[in-house]
Design an enzyme around this catalytic site. Structure first.
Site, PDB file in Angstrom:
ATOM      1  N   ARG A  45     -10.809  14.258 -11.957  1.00 18.00           N
ATOM      2  CA  ARG A  45     -11.071  15.423 -11.111  1.00 18.00           C
ATOM      3  C   ARG A  45     -11.274  16.719 -11.877  1.00 18.00           C
ATOM      4  O   ARG A  45     -11.574  17.740 -11.301  1.00 18.00           O
ATOM      5  CB  ARG A  45      -9.946  15.580 -10.086  1.00 18.00           C
ATOM      6  CG  ARG A  45     -10.263  14.805  -8.823  1.00 18.00           C
ATOM      7  CD  ARG A  45      -9.178  14.949  -7.840  1.00 18.00           C
ATOM      8  NE  ARG A  45      -7.975  14.297  -8.316  1.00 18.00           N
ATOM      9  CZ  ARG A  45      -6.754  14.569  -7.893  1.00 18.00           C
ATOM     10  NH1 ARG A  45      -6.541  15.488  -7.018  1.00 18.00           N
ATOM     11  NH2 ARG A  45      -5.721  13.900  -8.360  1.00 18.00           N
ATOM     12  N   LYS A 145      -7.836  -1.458   0.839  1.00 18.75           N
ATOM     13  CA  LYS A 145      -7.117  -1.298   2.087  1.00 18.75           C
ATOM     14  C   LYS A 145      -6.226  -0.062   1.985  1.00 18.75           C
ATOM     15  O   LYS A 145      -5.949   0.354   0.860  1.00 18.75           O
ATOM     16  CB  LYS A 145      -6.286  -2.537   2.398  1.00 18.75           C
ATOM     17  CG  LYS A 145      -5.158  -2.775   1.363  1.00 18.75           C
ATOM     18  CD  LYS A 145      -4.136  -3.713   1.866  1.00 18.75           C
ATOM     19  CE  LYS A 145      -3.016  -3.031   2.594  1.00 18.75           C
ATOM     20  NZ  LYS A 145      -2.035  -2.320   1.778  1.00 18.75           N
ATOM     21  N   HIS A 175      -5.667  -7.757  -2.235  1.00 22.86           N
ATOM     22  CA  HIS A 175      -5.311  -8.345  -3.533  1.00 22.86           C
ATOM     23  C   HIS A 175      -4.520  -9.649  -3.388  1.00 22.86           C
ATOM     24  O   HIS A 175      -4.446 -10.430  -4.321  1.00 22.86           O
ATOM     25  CB  HIS A 175      -4.603  -7.335  -4.435  1.00 22.86           C
ATOM     26  CG  HIS A 175      -3.170  -7.076  -4.086  1.00 22.86           C
ATOM     27  ND1 HIS A 175      -2.792  -6.193  -3.115  1.00 22.86           N
ATOM     28  CD2 HIS A 175      -2.015  -7.588  -4.582  1.00 22.86           C
ATOM     29  CE1 HIS A 175      -1.473  -6.165  -3.040  1.00 22.86           C
ATOM     30  NE2 HIS A 175      -0.979  -7.010  -3.913  1.00 22.86           N
ATOM     31  N   LYS A 179      -4.391 -13.746  -5.778  1.00 24.12           N
ATOM     32  CA  LYS A 179      -3.243 -14.421  -6.406  1.00 24.12           C
ATOM     33  C   LYS A 179      -3.584 -15.898  -6.561  1.00 24.12           C
ATOM     34  O   LYS A 179      -4.094 -16.525  -5.631  1.00 24.12           O
ATOM     35  CB  LYS A 179      -1.979 -14.232  -5.563  1.00 24.12           C
ATOM     36  CG  LYS A 179      -1.518 -12.764  -5.538  1.00 24.12           C
ATOM     37  CD  LYS A 179      -0.202 -12.610  -4.802  1.00 24.12           C
ATOM     38  CE  LYS A 179       0.114 -11.151  -4.523  1.00 24.12           C
ATOM     39  NZ  LYS A 179       0.900 -10.459  -5.509  1.00 24.12           N
ATOM     40  N   GLU A 213      10.094  -7.482  -0.027  1.00 24.79           N
ATOM     41  CA  GLU A 213      10.023  -6.573  -1.178  1.00 24.79           C
ATOM     42  C   GLU A 213      11.356  -5.852  -1.365  1.00 24.79           C
ATOM     43  O   GLU A 213      12.057  -5.586  -0.382  1.00 24.79           O
ATOM     44  CB  GLU A 213       8.950  -5.512  -0.946  1.00 24.79           C
ATOM     45  CG  GLU A 213       7.562  -6.071  -0.781  1.00 24.79           C
ATOM     46  CD  GLU A 213       6.554  -4.940  -0.783  1.00 24.79           C
ATOM     47  OE1 GLU A 213       6.051  -4.608  -1.863  1.00 24.79           O
ATOM     48  OE2 GLU A 213       6.300  -4.366   0.290  1.00 24.79           O
ATOM     49  N   ASP A 232       0.411  -1.768   6.913  1.00 24.47           N
ATOM     50  CA  ASP A 232       0.372  -1.868   5.454  1.00 24.47           C
ATOM     51  C   ASP A 232       0.342  -3.326   4.986  1.00 24.47           C
ATOM     52  O   ASP A 232      -0.299  -3.641   3.989  1.00 24.47           O
ATOM     53  CB  ASP A 232       1.610  -1.155   4.877  1.00 24.47           C
ATOM     54  CG  ASP A 232       1.591  -1.067   3.360  1.00 24.47           C
ATOM     55  OD1 ASP A 232       0.512  -0.787   2.804  1.00 24.47           O
ATOM     56  OD2 ASP A 232       2.653  -1.275   2.734  1.00 24.47           O
ATOM     57  N   HIS A 237      -2.468  -8.536   4.375  1.00 22.80           N
ATOM     58  CA  HIS A 237      -1.958  -9.625   3.524  1.00 22.80           C
ATOM     59  C   HIS A 237      -1.423 -10.805   4.340  1.00 22.80           C
ATOM     60  O   HIS A 237      -1.774 -11.950   4.093  1.00 22.80           O
ATOM     61  CB  HIS A 237      -0.835  -9.120   2.618  1.00 22.80           C
ATOM     62  CG  HIS A 237      -1.222  -7.931   1.779  1.00 22.80           C
ATOM     63  ND1 HIS A 237      -2.468  -7.777   1.233  1.00 22.80           N
ATOM     64  CD2 HIS A 237      -0.518  -6.841   1.385  1.00 22.80           C
ATOM     65  CE1 HIS A 237      -2.518  -6.651   0.542  1.00 22.80           C
ATOM     66  NE2 HIS A 237      -1.346  -6.056   0.620  1.00 22.80           N
ATOM     67  N   LYS A 335      10.589  -3.936   3.421  1.00 22.95           N
ATOM     68  CA  LYS A 335      10.916  -3.221   2.184  1.00 22.95           C
ATOM     69  C   LYS A 335      12.436  -3.132   2.075  1.00 22.95           C
ATOM     70  O   LYS A 335      13.143  -3.253   3.063  1.00 22.95           O
ATOM     71  CB  LYS A 335      10.328  -1.809   2.207  1.00 22.95           C
ATOM     72  CG  LYS A 335       8.806  -1.809   2.317  1.00 22.95           C
ATOM     73  CD  LYS A 335       8.181  -0.931   1.255  1.00 22.95           C
ATOM     74  CE  LYS A 335       6.686  -0.887   1.361  1.00 22.95           C
ATOM     75  NZ  LYS A 335       5.983  -1.649   0.327  1.00 22.95           N
TER      76      LYS A 335
HETATM   77  C1  BG6 Z   1       0.214  -3.205  -1.030  1.00 20.76           C
HETATM   78  C2  BG6 Z   1       1.059  -2.386  -0.082  1.00 20.76           C
HETATM   79  O1  BG6 Z   1      -1.002  -3.565  -0.409  1.00 20.76           O
HETATM   80  O2  BG6 Z   1       0.911  -4.389  -1.385  1.00 20.76           O
HETATM   81  C3  BG6 Z   1       2.389  -2.057  -0.715  1.00 20.76           C
HETATM   82  O3  BG6 Z   1       0.369  -1.195   0.242  1.00 20.76           O
HETATM   83  C4  BG6 Z   1       3.083  -3.301  -1.210  1.00 20.76           C
HETATM   84  O4  BG6 Z   1       3.239  -1.363   0.208  1.00 20.76           O
HETATM   85  C5  BG6 Z   1       2.128  -4.142  -2.066  1.00 20.76           C
HETATM   86  O5  BG6 Z   1       4.224  -2.921  -1.959  1.00 20.76           O
HETATM   87  C6  BG6 Z   1       2.748  -5.490  -2.396  1.00 20.76           C
HETATM   88  O6  BG6 Z   1       1.940  -6.159  -3.341  1.00 20.76           O
HETATM   89  P1  BG6 Z   1       2.593  -7.250  -4.300  1.00 20.76           P
HETATM   90  O7  BG6 Z   1       1.415  -7.894  -4.960  1.00 20.76           O
HETATM   91  O8  BG6 Z   1       3.479  -6.506  -5.255  1.00 20.76           O
HETATM   92  O9  BG6 Z   1       3.376  -8.180  -3.441  1.00 20.76           O
END
Ligand code: BG6
Length: 494
Positions: A45, A145, A175, A179, A213, A232, A237, A335
């Site tokens: 930036r 996302k 993502h 995996k 998490e 989220d 996911h 979380k």
């Molecule tokens: C992200 C979320 O998409 O995935 C986060 O925004 C989350 O809140 C994360 O912590 C978890 O990814 P991973 O690969 O660490 O399980």
């Protein structure tokens, strides 16, 4: 081997770029899958950030890579392929022209524009790419996302991007699909006749999908509080994992066919609306507790204000197809939970009772697919206790632990997906119709959560989530799976 490409990261000095994208590309370079003449072009930036960029990104890589992965000579070689530039996304000025000059050098290479930015600037960024003549036939855009806040806002974002890029050039990333064990789920299902025969309501009692998490807000308070666990984690996911478990065979492993099958699953999810939401979902929010012996604050203390945002969700879902007739899919994510892990459990029906009670509880078979922290597949079976004369049955586990087989392998979802985007392979990316269908199922749930009776339950940080989530399964005479409990023989018949 991939052809040379240019990989532009908008938001090049942001958290995602520093934690995941640049380390992922470094891994690709180390393993020899990053073409030597590929260029990584992160945007910054201001000019000072450009000057400091390589030091900053190196420090971040040292922090985020595993200790034995950061090798100075390898990094120095890789860093020669990084060309930071100053671009203000919102202002079309001479810096955009400089970017165009750098990229439009007559090579007509593959080019990827990774929008690692808030969705609010996607549209202006695409517009400026277009006006600068940067969107060639070989251009693709990768978007992160969360795609929107609900179905309507996602539709707006998708339409804005579609003004400049064709659908087959838009790579929506989740993502979790990168995996390795997630992809292995498809191999397990569609390359092993044994499982495919036992993959339906006749054999399977229920499915559990958990992403647990230990982290809390991680400095993302303003984003997270506006989103919550359903937007989220579940909308993307968790529903993607559910799709891979529930979809029919795509006949061919091509992007179009895989995505078409996933869309059918999303469209077959039984709607949860109005009153049904209360009975089929549990929301939670963590309060102060302890993680690994350390006191941690509650969500509201971390946030510094009042909020009803959920940090935990459990849902009982059904896929209304002949294959899955009345098989519950229990989904949960949270979380500040006791342990970090992501797992899919396929629980088979109990065996017909032929053993006397004295033989002990005959635990049902389970197929347990661990996505993280370790990647493994286990089959929980029942065997006779060989040390006992009288017949006594006990649960045992058949283990396929990928860490044993692939000793030096680091699974890196972002690396995998960035290389796929550069190669133009969209199999592991999300189609626009998937985004729509996923929001179509989630929106009414979130809407019903606005009712006063659906406020989140408190759960202590470092626990397994709200008590109500145990009750959700107990009311079906089921329980959340714990491998320790099962293998120690602590699991009992109801
Ligand atoms: C992200 C979320 O998409 O995935 C986060 O925004 C989350 O809140 C994360 O912590 C978890 O990814 P991973 O690969 O660490 O399980």
């Amino acid at each position: 081997m991939l052809e040379a490409f240019d990989f532009v990261i908008f938001g090049g000095a942001g958290d995602l770029a520093l934690r995941k994208l640049i380390p992922g590309l470094y891994r690709a370079s180390r393993e020899g899958s990053l073409p030597k003449d590929a260029r990584i072009i992160p945007t910054c930036r201001n000019t000072q950030m450009v000057t400091e960029y390589k030091d900053k990104v190196r420090a971040a890589a040292e922090k985020h890579l595993n200790a034995d992965e950061f090798v100075v000579a390898d990094w120095d070689k890789f860093a020669k392929q990084i060309f930071p530039v100053y671009v203000d996304i919102a202002t079309k000025d001479e810096h955009w022209a400089a970017l165009a000059k750098l990229m439009n050098d007559g090579n007509n290479k593959q080019r990827v524009f990774y929008l690692s930015t808030p969705p609010s600037v996607f549209s202006v960024c695409c517009k400026h790419l277009h006006e600068s003549g940067l969107i060639t036939n070989h251009a693709r855009v990768v978007v992160e996302k969360p795609l929107g806040y609900d179905g309507k806002s996602a539709e707006e974002i998708n339409s804005q991007i579609a003004e400049y890029f064709r659908e087959d050039a838009i790579f929506r990333i989740d993502h979790y699909l990168g995996k390795e064990t997630v992809q292995n789920l498809l191999a397990l299902r569609f390359a092993n006749g044994m499982f495919e025969q036992l993959w339906d309501a006749k054999s399977i009692d229920h499915v559990q999908i958990t992403i647990s998490e230990t982290v809390g807000l991680e400095g993302r308070a303003s984003f997270y509080d506006g989103a919550g666990a359903a937007r989220d984690m579940v909308q993307n996911h968790i529903l993607q994992l559910l799709c891979l478990v529930a979809m029919e065979s795509p006949n061919k492993m091509t992007a179009d066919r895989i995505r078409a099958e996933k869309i059918k699953v999303l469209e077959s999810l039984r709607p949860l609306t109005g009153n049904t939401v209360k009975y089929n979902t549990v929301r939670g929010q963590y309060v102060a507790g302890e993680m690994a012996g350390q006191a941690v604050p509650g969500y509201l203390d971390e946030l510094g204000k009042q909020s009803d945002t959920e940090t935990y969700v459990a849902i009982r879902a059904y896929v209304d197809t002949a294959r899955w007739a009345n098989v519950p899919f229990y989904l949960r994510t949270g979380k500040r939970m006791k342990q970090r892990f992501a797992e899919i459990v396929i629980q088979y029906k109990e065996a017909h009772k032929v053993y006397p009670e004295s033989a002990g509880y005959v635990t049902p078979n389970r197929l347990v697919i661990r996505l993280q922290p370790e990647e493994s597949i286990k089959i929980i079976m029942v065997s006779k206790d060989l040390e006992k004369h009288e017949t006594h049955l006990r649960p045992v586990s058949l283990n396929l632990n990928f860490a044993d087989t692939y000793k030096d392998f680091y699974s890196d979802a972002y690396k995998r997906l960035m290389l796929d985007a550069a190669a133009g392979d969209a199999s592991l990316f999300i189609h626009r119709a998937e985004v729509d269908a996923a929001w179509g199922w989630i929106d009414p749930i979130i809407e019903a959560w606005q009712r006063p009776e659906n406020k989140p339950h408190g759960y202590v940080a470092g626990s397994w989530g709200p008590q109500a989530s145990q009750q959700l399964l107990a009311s079906d005479r089921r329980r959340w799976f714990s491998i320790d409990e099962v293998l120690s023989g602590a699991e009992q018949e109801w």
